[in-house]
Scaffold this active site. Structure first.
Site, mmCIF file in Angstrom:
data_model
loop_
_atom_site.group_PDB
_atom_site.id
_atom_site.type_symbol
_atom_site.label_atom_id
_atom_site.label_comp_id
_atom_site.label_asym_id
_atom_site.label_seq_id
_atom_site.Cartn_x
_atom_site.Cartn_y
_atom_site.Cartn_z
ATOM 1 N N LYS A 5 0.817 -1.214 0.000
ATOM 2 C CA LYS A 5 0.000 0.000 0.000
ATOM 3 C C LYS A 5 0.859 1.276 0.000
ATOM 4 O O LYS A 5 2.054 1.228 0.298
ATOM 5 C CB LYS A 5 -0.924 -0.004 1.222
ATOM 6 C CG LYS A 5 -1.990 -1.092 1.176
ATOM 7 C CD LYS A 5 -2.884 -0.985 2.401
ATOM 8 C CE LYS A 5 -4.027 -1.970 2.359
ATOM 9 N NZ LYS A 5 -4.921 -1.803 3.527
ATOM 10 N N TYR A 45 -12.304 -2.066 -4.643
ATOM 11 C CA TYR A 45 -12.829 -2.234 -3.288
ATOM 12 C C TYR A 45 -14.352 -2.155 -3.232
ATOM 13 O O TYR A 45 -14.929 -1.891 -2.169
ATOM 14 C CB TYR A 45 -12.199 -1.199 -2.351
ATOM 15 C CG TYR A 45 -10.759 -1.523 -2.026
ATOM 16 C CD1 TYR A 45 -10.434 -2.553 -1.153
ATOM 17 C CD2 TYR A 45 -9.714 -0.817 -2.618
ATOM 18 C CE1 TYR A 45 -9.121 -2.869 -0.868
ATOM 19 C CE2 TYR A 45 -8.387 -1.125 -2.336
ATOM 20 C CZ TYR A 45 -8.105 -2.148 -1.462
ATOM 21 O OH TYR A 45 -6.797 -2.465 -1.180
ATOM 22 N N ASN A 108 -2.027 -0.032 6.960
ATOM 23 C CA ASN A 108 -1.484 -1.280 7.494
ATOM 24 C C ASN A 108 -0.529 -1.985 6.532
ATOM 25 O O ASN A 108 -0.334 -3.185 6.612
ATOM 26 C CB ASN A 108 -2.619 -2.208 7.929
ATOM 27 C CG ASN A 108 -3.545 -2.574 6.793
ATOM 28 O OD1 ASN A 108 -3.267 -2.295 5.628
ATOM 29 N ND2 ASN A 108 -4.646 -3.215 7.123
ATOM 30 N N HIS A 111 -2.300 -5.234 1.434
ATOM 31 C CA HIS A 111 -3.589 -5.877 1.184
ATOM 32 C C HIS A 111 -3.253 -7.276 0.702
ATOM 33 O O HIS A 111 -2.309 -7.459 -0.066
ATOM 34 C CB HIS A 111 -4.360 -5.130 0.092
ATOM 35 C CG HIS A 111 -5.447 -5.934 -0.537
ATOM 36 N ND1 HIS A 111 -6.754 -5.864 -0.122
ATOM 37 C CD2 HIS A 111 -5.416 -6.846 -1.542
ATOM 38 C CE1 HIS A 111 -7.483 -6.698 -0.855
ATOM 39 N NE2 HIS A 111 -6.692 -7.305 -1.724
ATOM 40 N N GLU A 122 -8.384 -10.467 -8.523
ATOM 41 C CA GLU A 122 -7.456 -9.364 -8.270
ATOM 42 C C GLU A 122 -6.238 -9.412 -9.201
ATOM 43 O O GLU A 122 -5.783 -8.375 -9.679
ATOM 44 C CB GLU A 122 -7.023 -9.369 -6.807
ATOM 45 C CG GLU A 122 -8.152 -8.995 -5.872
ATOM 46 C CD GLU A 122 -7.798 -9.056 -4.399
ATOM 47 O OE1 GLU A 122 -8.619 -8.593 -3.590
ATOM 48 O OE2 GLU A 122 -6.713 -9.569 -4.050
#
Length: 131
Positions: A5, A45, A108, A111, A122
């Site tokens: 990310k 998303y 975080n 993903h 994905e």
């Protein structure tokens, strides 16, 4: 499927995260650096649309470069989920990617696909149908 990310990319953690993944026996089959447009992030998303965190997630994921990776190994999804840790970096186990590189629930570091079916979708999203 793993995505490094924007928070981890901006902190120059790509190499350290890749090392952890490779050290666990994953083969990197495809990788690139890209940047989500708001429209792409919204489509990627879409499963979270309507959730209170959705707009912030889209803003964050389109805020800077990301590094999507198509990974391969036996039990890839379950192993990857184990080494990344819980979504909330503060609650993730010691030694997991999210604990060591993440700072919040949203920022975080990574993903990861939650199922083989999701991983297939994905990977096609980033690398095309024949990936």
């Amino acid at each position: 499927m793993l995505i490094i990310k924007p928070d981890a990319v901006s902190r120059n953690a790509i190499g350290a995260i890749l090392k952890r993944v490779e050290d666990k026996g994953f083969k990197i089959r495809q990788m690139r650096m890209t940047r989500f447009t708001r429209e792409e992030a919204t489509r990627f998303y879409a499963v979270h649309e309507g959730q209170p965190f959705f707009d912030g997630l889209i803003d964050f994921m389109s805020s800077g470069p990301v590094v999507p990776l198509a990974l391969e190994r036996v039990d890839a999804v379950s192993t990857l989920r184990q080494i990344i840790g819980l979504t909330d970096s503060a609650k993730a186990a010691e030694g997991t990617i999210r604990r060591d590189f993440g700072t919040t629930v949203q920022r975080n570091a990574v993903h990861a696909s939650d199922s083989s079916e999701t991983a297939t979708w994905e990977i096609a999203f980033f690398f095309g149908e024949n990936a």
